[in-house]
Design an enzyme around this catalytic site. Structure first.
Site, mmCIF file in Angstrom:
data_model
loop_
_atom_site.group_PDB
_atom_site.id
_atom_site.type_symbol
_atom_site.label_atom_id
_atom_site.label_comp_id
_atom_site.label_asym_id
_atom_site.label_seq_id
_atom_site.Cartn_x
_atom_site.Cartn_y
_atom_site.Cartn_z
ATOM 1 N N ASP A 188 -18.961 3.729 1.161
ATOM 2 C CA ASP A 188 -18.608 3.637 0.487
ATOM 3 C C ASP A 188 -19.200 4.271 -0.917
ATOM 4 O O ASP A 188 -18.717 5.836 -0.863
ATOM 5 C CB ASP A 188 -19.645 2.333 -0.427
ATOM 6 C CG ASP A 188 -19.004 1.403 -1.236
ATOM 7 O OD1 ASP A 188 -18.188 1.725 -2.744
ATOM 8 O OD2 ASP A 188 -18.625 0.127 -0.735
ATOM 9 N N HIS A 225 -18.843 0.825 -7.403
ATOM 10 C CA HIS A 225 -19.369 -0.611 -6.422
ATOM 11 C C HIS A 225 -20.110 0.479 -5.325
ATOM 12 O O HIS A 225 -20.706 -1.423 -4.462
ATOM 13 C CB HIS A 225 -17.880 0.417 -5.432
ATOM 14 C CG HIS A 225 -16.710 -1.296 -4.402
ATOM 15 N ND1 HIS A 225 -17.540 -1.276 -3.219
ATOM 16 C CD2 HIS A 225 -16.650 -2.403 -4.245
ATOM 17 C CE1 HIS A 225 -16.799 -1.778 -3.103
ATOM 18 N NE2 HIS A 225 -16.291 -3.038 -3.579
ATOM 19 N N SER A 398 -15.734 -7.322 -0.739
ATOM 20 C CA SER A 398 -16.624 -6.284 -0.309
ATOM 21 C C SER A 398 -18.082 -6.406 -0.810
ATOM 22 O O SER A 398 -18.722 -5.844 -0.437
ATOM 23 C CB SER A 398 -16.308 -5.192 -1.973
ATOM 24 O OG SER A 398 -15.885 -5.062 -1.451
ATOM 25 N N PRO A 438 -11.069 -24.529 3.309
ATOM 26 C CA PRO A 438 -10.110 -23.692 3.003
ATOM 27 C C PRO A 438 -9.384 -23.463 0.885
ATOM 28 O O PRO A 438 -9.910 -24.699 0.750
ATOM 29 C CB PRO A 438 -8.411 -23.734 3.308
ATOM 30 C CG PRO A 438 -9.054 -25.458 4.088
ATOM 31 C CD PRO A 438 -10.261 -25.564 4.028
#
Length: 453
Positions: A188, A225, A398, A438
């Protein structure tokens, strides 16, 4: 897709360690999984790490030296057509005839050679069995779909009161022990290891530049992040495996024109190699599982061989499927869309697949197609750490992926028989799922279900 100078040469895992049948699956990772016992047996014959690395280094060194000296290539290997039948005894007899050239570096952990030159004799390279070559292309972070920094008081309250819905949804409580003895690898942007979420934890760190050279070992985050992802996997309060340790490879460190961070292929591969072969713990090489919240959009096979070679060493990769779901089906990215990674989509607090979460069939042209992602995990409005002792609310696959990596660490800690057996670990994770719906507008597919701890 832009590149910088240099190339990466990969060598097929069947040439390196005779494991051509080890991971021969006819579809996606969960579509062809055997029983747990059978899955463990497929890796039971894996070589001891030192022997595996020595054999790989010998073969890679011979290929590297042979690129500049065509007459010395693979005399001990026989015809290229025999590559698929090579067994370990033949590979054990290989000795490099010379050291690799100065502008080539051997990465035995992932079966790669990094080449720091602008031109290569491609004919000489492709005359070798099981060899492929790629330019040093950009590989991008799976950027959060949304990101909101929350004020310090709100972040502190969330940590103090255990207000982390992503944990309770999968059956965990904030700070619930788990993952002891397991090391999670993170590819990352880096990590702020001074954050309270990582207090008392072993955090190994290396930063790599665009040519795969180590440029730092003092932990830092080039953005936020990596810290967010790492804390979801193993943070003290917001992490799925608070007792697990971390090895963080900072490989997404270059900002684009919009300020979003990316890395280069040599950078990613060098980080993977460090996670696979570095001796983080006495007598044990490599991490136990790798989290990859990164990947280019579309199917790109440039990371297939390092993933396979990591699997052959007993190291699983769990990867984000991508955040382009609003565009419709088929915009998923690599390595999340490989048949050999456990691909993760995002779901919300109502177990509805997030509208941004990618899905559809995957596989290279001419290969069997398989559905991705394999499963989903909470990934909408996830509160976790950011640098500077802060917290932020982010949405994205993520965020879902490190939650699965943390649960994987919990499973391996509780059942050491799963250690070093990627297919058995994947089977274990896929055996405890709750239904996921979904998305009503895009009908996004969320895999076989939502992970449960």
């Amino acid at each position: 897709m832009s590149t910088t100078s240099g190339y990466v040469i990969f060598v097929d895992e069947s040439v390196l360690d005779g494991s051509v049948e080890m991971f021969g699956m006819t579809g996606g990772v969960f579509a062809a999984l055997p029983s747990e016992a059978e899955a463990a047996a497929t890796t039971a014959e894996a070589l001891p790490p030192e022997e595996l690395l020595a054999r790989r280094h010998a073969v890679l060194s011979q290929i590297a030296s042979g690129i500049d000296n065509p007459g010395t290539r693979f005399e001990n290997f026989g015809a290229a057509s025999e590559a698929a039948t090579f067994g370990l005894p033949k590979i054990a007899s290989i000795e490099p005839q010379s050291e690799p050239p100065a502008d080539m570096r051997v990465l035995a952990g992932v079966g790669a050679i990094l080449v720091d030159r602008d031109e290569l004799d491609l004919e000489a390279i492709y005359s070798q069995p099981g060899v492929s070559v790629y330019p040093n292309v950009e590989v991008h972070m799976v950027h959060p779909d949304t990101e909101t920094v929350i004020d310090a008081a709100a972040g502190a309250a969330a940590a103090a009161n255990g207000q982390f819905w992503h944990l309770t949804k999968v059956g965990l409580a904030s700070g619930q022990s788990g993952g002891r003895g397991i090391m999670i690898g993170i590819l990352d942007t880096g990590i702020d290891d001074s954050h309270p979420e990582f207090a008392g934890k072993v955090v190994q760190f290396r930063e790599f530049d665009k040519h795969g050279q180590v440029v730092g070992s003092t932990a830092r985050d080039a953005g936020d992040h990596g810290t967010h992802v790492s804390s979801i996997a193993a943070g003290r309060n917001c992490g799925a495996a608070p007792d697990a340790d971390l090895a963080v490879a900072a490989v997404l460190t270059t900002p684009n024109a919009q300020g979003r961070l990316f890395g280069y292929l040599q950078q990613i591969v060098a980080g993977m190699d460090w996670l696979v072969q570095h001796q983080f713990r006495p007598g044990r090489r490599g991490v136990d599982v790798v989290n990859a919240s990164l990947g280019g959009s579309g199917y790109h096979n440039y990371l297939e061989q390092p993933v396979l070679n990591g699997l052959a060493a007993g190291i699983s990769m769990i990867a984000a499927i991508g955040n382009d779901g609003r565009k419709g089906a088929g915009f998923h990215g690599s390595p999340g869309n490989y048949r050999t990674t456990l691909s993760v989509g995002a779901s919300d607090s109502q177990d509805i697949t997030a509208i941004f979460s990618d899905w559809e069939l995957s596989g290279q042209d001419g290969r069997i197609q398989y559905p991705v992602p394999n499963l989903s995990a909470p990934g909408v409005d996830v509160i976790a750490a950011i640098p500077g002792n802060g917290y932020a609310r982010m949405s994205g696959t993520s965020m879902a992926t490190p939650l699965v990596a943390g649960i994987a660490a919990r499973r391996m800690s509780a059942n050491p028989a799963l250690l070093g057996h990627p297919r058995a670990l994947f089977l274990s994770l896929l055996s405890t799922l709750d239904p996921v719906k979904p998305h009503p507008y895009n009908l996004n597919y969320g895999g076989a279900g939502r992970i449960r701890a």
